[in-house]
Design a protein around this motif. Structure first.
Motif, PDB file in Angstrom:
ATOM      1  N   LYS A   1      56.191 -17.811  91.673  1.00  0.00           N
ATOM      2  CA  LYS A   1      57.554 -17.979  91.185  1.00  0.00           C
ATOM      3  C   LYS A   1      57.553 -19.034  90.093  1.00  0.00           C
ATOM      4  O   LYS A   1      57.122 -20.156  90.316  1.00  0.00           O
ATOM      5  N   PRO A   2      58.024 -18.702  88.942  1.00  0.00           N
ATOM      6  CA  PRO A   2      57.939 -19.639  87.834  1.00  0.00           C
ATOM      7  C   PRO A   2      58.912 -20.802  87.906  1.00  0.00           C
ATOM      8  O   PRO A   2      60.016 -20.680  88.368  1.00  0.00           O
ATOM      9  N   VAL A   3      58.431 -21.947  87.462  1.00  0.00           N
ATOM     10  CA  VAL A   3      59.257 -23.117  87.203  1.00  0.00           C
ATOM     11  C   VAL A   3      59.352 -23.117  85.689  1.00  0.00           C
ATOM     12  O   VAL A   3      58.404 -23.448  85.007  1.00  0.00           O
ATOM     13  N   GLY A   4      60.471 -22.683  85.157  1.00  0.00           N
ATOM     14  CA  GLY A   4      60.514 -22.428  83.725  1.00  0.00           C
ATOM     15  C   GLY A   4      59.700 -21.164  83.516  1.00  0.00           C
ATOM     16  O   GLY A   4      60.109 -20.098  83.920  1.00  0.00           O
ATOM     17  N   LYS A   5      58.521 -21.302  82.957  1.00  0.00           N
ATOM     18  CA  LYS A   5      57.623 -20.151  82.780  1.00  0.00           C
ATOM     19  C   LYS A   5      56.284 -20.363  83.465  1.00  0.00           C
ATOM     20  O   LYS A   5      55.371 -19.593  83.304  1.00  0.00           O
ATOM     21  N   VAL A   6      56.173 -21.436  84.247  1.00  0.00           N
ATOM     22  CA  VAL A   6      54.904 -21.792  84.883  1.00  0.00           C
ATOM     23  C   VAL A   6      55.026 -21.588  86.401  1.00  0.00           C
ATOM     24  O   VAL A   6      55.966 -22.080  87.006  1.00  0.00           O
ATOM     25  N   PRO A   7      54.098 -20.870  87.043  1.00  0.00           N
ATOM     26  CA  PRO A   7      54.141 -20.703  88.503  1.00  0.00           C
ATOM     27  C   PRO A   7      54.080 -22.051  89.224  1.00  0.00           C
ATOM     28  O   PRO A   7      53.510 -23.023  88.723  1.00  0.00           O
ATOM     29  N   TYR A   8      54.673 -22.107  90.442  1.00  0.00           N
ATOM     30  CA  TYR A   8      54.724 -23.339  91.236  1.00  0.00           C
ATOM     31  C   TYR A   8      53.380 -24.038  91.347  1.00  0.00           C
ATOM     32  O   TYR A   8      53.264 -25.240  91.147  1.00  0.00           O
ATOM     33  N   VAL A   9      52.365 -23.275  91.711  1.00  0.00           N
ATOM     34  CA  VAL A   9      51.058 -23.880  91.974  1.00  0.00           C
ATOM     35  C   VAL A   9      50.505 -24.560  90.719  1.00  0.00           C
ATOM     36  O   VAL A   9      49.997 -25.674  90.778  1.00  0.00           O
ATOM     37  N   ILE A  10      50.631 -23.913  89.593  1.00  0.00           N
ATOM     38  CA  ILE A  10      50.126 -24.506  88.348  1.00  0.00           C
ATOM     39  C   ILE A  10      50.977 -25.707  87.950  1.00  0.00           C
ATOM     40  O   ILE A  10      50.452 -26.736  87.518  1.00  0.00           O
ATOM     41  N   HIS A  11      52.285 -25.610  88.150  1.00  0.00           N
ATOM     42  CA  HIS A  11      53.166 -26.755  87.879  1.00  0.00           C
ATOM     43  C   HIS A  11      52.761 -27.949  88.750  1.00  0.00           C
ATOM     44  O   HIS A  11      52.666 -29.082  88.261  1.00  0.00           O
ATOM     45  N   LEU A  12      52.494 -27.700  90.029  1.00  0.00           N
ATOM     46  CA  LEU A  12      52.057 -28.774  90.931  1.00  0.00           C
ATOM     47  C   LEU A  12      50.752 -29.399  90.455  1.00  0.00           C
ATOM     48  O   LEU A  12      50.624 -30.622  90.379  1.00  0.00           O
ATOM     49  N   ARG A  13      49.769 -28.559  90.160  1.00  0.00           N
ATOM     50  CA  ARG A  13      48.464 -29.067  89.725  1.00  0.00           C
ATOM     51  C   ARG A  13      48.585 -29.921  88.467  1.00  0.00           C
ATOM     52  O   ARG A  13      48.013 -31.005  88.382  1.00  0.00           O
ATOM     53  N   LYS A  14      49.332 -29.429  87.477  1.00  0.00           N
ATOM     54  CA  LYS A  14      49.472 -30.172  86.227  1.00  0.00           C
ATOM     55  C   LYS A  14      50.234 -31.469  86.435  1.00  0.00           C
ATOM     56  O   LYS A  14      49.859 -32.511  85.902  1.00  0.00           O
ATOM     57  N   SER A  15      51.304 -31.421  87.232  1.00  0.00           N
ATOM     58  CA  SER A  15      52.109 -32.623  87.471  1.00  0.00           C
ATOM     59  C   SER A  15      51.339 -33.687  88.242  1.00  0.00           C
ATOM     60  O   SER A  15      51.586 -34.880  88.069  1.00  0.00           O
ATOM     61  N   LEU A  16      50.427 -33.257  89.102  1.00  0.00           N
ATOM     62  CA  LEU A  16      49.660 -34.196  89.922  1.00  0.00           C
ATOM     63  C   LEU A  16      48.289 -34.515  89.329  1.00  0.00           C
ATOM     64  O   LEU A  16      47.524 -35.287  89.907  1.00  0.00           O
ATOM     65  N   GLY A  17      47.968 -33.913  88.177  1.00  0.00           N
ATOM     66  CA  GLY A  17      46.688 -34.196  87.524  1.00  0.00           C
ATOM     67  C   GLY A  17      45.496 -33.621  88.273  1.00  0.00           C
ATOM     68  O   GLY A  17      44.412 -34.206  88.253  1.00  0.00           O
ATOM     69  N   ILE A  18      45.682 -32.480  88.932  1.00  0.00           N
ATOM     70  CA  ILE A  18      44.587 -31.853  89.673  1.00  0.00           C
ATOM     71  C   ILE A  18      43.863 -30.898  88.732  1.00  0.00           C
ATOM     72  O   ILE A  18      44.443 -29.936  88.243  1.00  0.00           O
ATOM     73  N   HIS A  19      42.590 -31.190  88.492  1.00  0.00           N
ATOM     74  CA  HIS A  19      41.810 -30.376  87.561  1.00  0.00           C
ATOM     75  C   HIS A  19      40.650 -29.651  88.239  1.00  0.00           C
ATOM     76  O   HIS A  19      40.012 -28.809  87.639  1.00  0.00           O
TER      77      HIS A  19
END
Length: 112
Positions: free
Chosen positions: A65-83
């Motif tokens: 499910k997108p947050v804006g245009k980004v799926p939740y999981v990717i939004h979480l990873r980017k926001s938390l700096g998980i690479h």
């Protein structure tokens, strides 16, 4: 044992049922966890909870499910700096398997 605050993201689809079972297993094993339920509908509050607690358990999301245009999981990873995602794979004593002596860590790049 000291209780640990853990953010719990139940997800959707089968996620809430899995999250509930995990809570039961942790309690049955004697784990002292204070679950802080995070609402996936409010991604910023969810991220703030994870940052405050320093640990989270995320159950399955049935669909991206997108947050804006980004799926939740990717939004979480980017926001938390998980690479990077690490998966430790090993044999479980007493459980039959095709191969014995398995003890490996899989490193997966997760910067999407």
């Amino acid at each position: 044992m000291i209780s640990k605050n853990v953010t719990l993201i139940a997800g959707d689809g089968e996620g809430p049922a899995i999250a509930a079972l995990v809570q039961e297993v942790v309690a049955a094993a004697g784990g002292k966890v204070a679950w802080e339920l995070a609402d996936a509908a409010d991604p910023e509050a969810m991220i703030a909870s994870i940052k405050a607690n320093g640990i989270a358990l995320k159950a399955k999301f049935a669909a991206a499910k997108p947050v804006g245009k980004v799926p939740y999981v990717i939004h979480l990873r980017k926001s938390l700096g998980i690479h990077t995602i690490l998966r430790h794979c090993h044999n479980v004593p007493g459980l039959p398997s095709r191969a014995s002596g398995v003890d490996i860590v899989i490193v997966r790049e997760a910067s999407e």
